[in-house]
Write an enzyme that holds these catalytic residues in place. Structure first.
Site, mmCIF file in Angstrom:
data_model
loop_
_atom_site.group_PDB
_atom_site.id
_atom_site.type_symbol
_atom_site.label_atom_id
_atom_site.label_comp_id
_atom_site.label_asym_id
_atom_site.label_seq_id
_atom_site.Cartn_x
_atom_site.Cartn_y
_atom_site.Cartn_z
ATOM 1 N N ASP A 208 0.880 -1.069 0.094
ATOM 2 C CA ASP A 208 0.095 0.024 -0.095
ATOM 3 C C ASP A 208 0.899 1.201 -0.016
ATOM 4 O OD1 ASP A 208 0.449 0.914 2.942
ATOM 5 O OD2 ASP A 208 0.278 -1.274 2.852
ATOM 6 N N ASP A 210 0.624 3.678 2.269
ATOM 7 C CA ASP A 210 0.521 4.189 3.539
ATOM 8 C C ASP A 210 -0.565 5.367 3.726
ATOM 9 O OD1 ASP A 210 1.004 3.991 6.332
ATOM 10 O OD2 ASP A 210 2.040 5.872 6.452
HETATM 11 N N1 LIG Z 1 1.075 1.215 5.828
HETATM 12 C C1 LIG Z 1 1.554 0.371 6.727
HETATM 13 N N2 LIG Z 1 1.800 0.802 7.901
HETATM 14 C C2 LIG Z 1 2.599 -0.304 8.657
HETATM 15 N N3 LIG Z 1 2.517 -1.406 8.585
HETATM 16 C C3 LIG Z 1 1.959 -1.939 7.461
HETATM 17 N N4 LIG Z 1 2.026 -3.062 6.841
HETATM 18 C C4 LIG Z 1 1.507 -2.992 5.707
HETATM 19 N N5 LIG Z 1 1.322 -1.691 5.150
HETATM 20 C C5 LIG Z 1 1.754 -1.078 6.465
#
Ligand SMILES: Nc1ncnc2[nH]cnc12
Ligand SMILES: CSC[C@H]1O[C@H](OP(=O)(O)O)[C@H](O)[C@@H]1O
Length: 288
Positions: A208, A210
């Site tokens: 992703d 974040d």
């Molecule tokens: N954006 C994110 N922040 C923290 N841990 C994660 N694991 C997968 N995506 C994450």
């Protein structure tokens, strides 16, 4: 020394396919029980040990993972090379969901975890400027390329405490720091692996963007799982490609991972706590 490959699987990676003579085995450690039993077996004639970081069924939160027991158990099984697989958010447009990154730096923002095997009665300070093993990381990069994975060579991973994901302000701050990735589990795992003199490589699977990206929804578990579902097979392919690249003999590590404790111990032998020294048998028996 015999090379034994250890793999710690992150979110979504609870099994390791393709192991011959595979069996789940309980390992006891002086630091308590590991996250789960450990799957041991052989790949390309070499011994391998696999541990799901959160346990099968995802029982442990990032803060409750028994990191010391996990690393001790790997060491006790004879692991020489440890590959940690983690799901991560990305701070870079070009590190897109589905890509892999061979992490080479960390920023530790966790605060609720036991971070060392050492302490009062047996103090040690290992060098950590280069927190991953250059040889094992290079092999992971080649294995990823061989497996047809889009992979980036190098990246800085922010380890946050969680379990909640970041606010937008935190996400923008981490990005402004120049970090590339964020996750919740690489610390203290990487620190403990260095203390245990293991060669350690960190393979991030980007799931992703974040919470900073205007063009993408902020991260939630559903988006992480959706990307992971398509990526677990890639992680398995990377590990399968790794064993033949490394070969069965673990020679002296170019990065010195296997001698990290040579000049690290501070406490005079006569002043050492015998109970703590006994607990350090697997991790630091070479120098104690
Ligand atoms: N954006 C994110 N922040 C923290 N841990 C994660 N694991 C997968 N995506 C994450
Ligand atoms: C399931 S989303 C958050 C969760 O995923 C990552 O786990 P891991 O590093 O073990 O792959 C992240 O660190 C969080 O623990």
């Amino acid at each position: 020394m015999e090379r034994v490959i250890g793999v710690i699987g992150g979110s979504g990676v609870y099994q390791m396919e393709g192991l011959e003579e595979a069996r789940w085995q309980a390992v006891e450690t002086p630091w308590g029980a590991p996250s789960d039993e450990i799957l041991t077996g052989r790949v390309a004639g070499m011994r391998m040990a696999f541990l799901p970081r959160h346990g099968r069924g995802h029982v442990h939160s990032p803060s409750s993972v028994p990191y010391r027991a996990n690393i001790d158990a790997m060491k006790r099984l004879g692991v020489s090379d440890l590959v940690a697989v983690s799901a991560c958010g990305s701070f870079r447009e070009d590190m897109a969901p589905g890509d892999f990154v061979i992490v080479d730096q960390f920023i530790d923002r966790t605060y609720q975890r036991e971070k060392s095997f050492f302490g009062a009665g047996c103090v040690a300070h290992v060098a950590f400027a280069n927190p991953t093993c250059p040889t094992l990381s290079a092999a992971c990069l080649t294995a990823a390329l061989d497996a047809g994975i889009t992979v980036h060579d190098g990246g800085t991973y922010v380890a946050m405490e969680g379990p909640q994901f970041s606010t937008r302000a935190e996400s923008e701050m981490h990005r402004a720091w120049g970090a590339d990735l964020i996750g919740m589990t690489a610390m203290p795992e990487a620190k403990l692996a260095r203390e245990a003199e293991l060669c350690y490589a960190s393979v991030a699977m980007v799931t992703d963007y974040d919470a900073w990206h205007d063009g993408h929804e902020a991260v939630d578990v559903a988006s992480v799982i959706a990307t992971l579902t398509g990526n677990v097979g890639k992680a398995q392919a990377l590990i399968a490609a790794l064993a033949p690249l490394l070969g069965p003999e673990h020679g002296a590590c170019q990065g010195g991972c296997d001698h990290a404790l040579d000049h690290a111990l501070m406490t005079a032998p006569a002043k050492r706590d015998t109970d703590l020294v006994a607990k350090l048998d697997a991790v630091a028996g070479r120098v104690l």
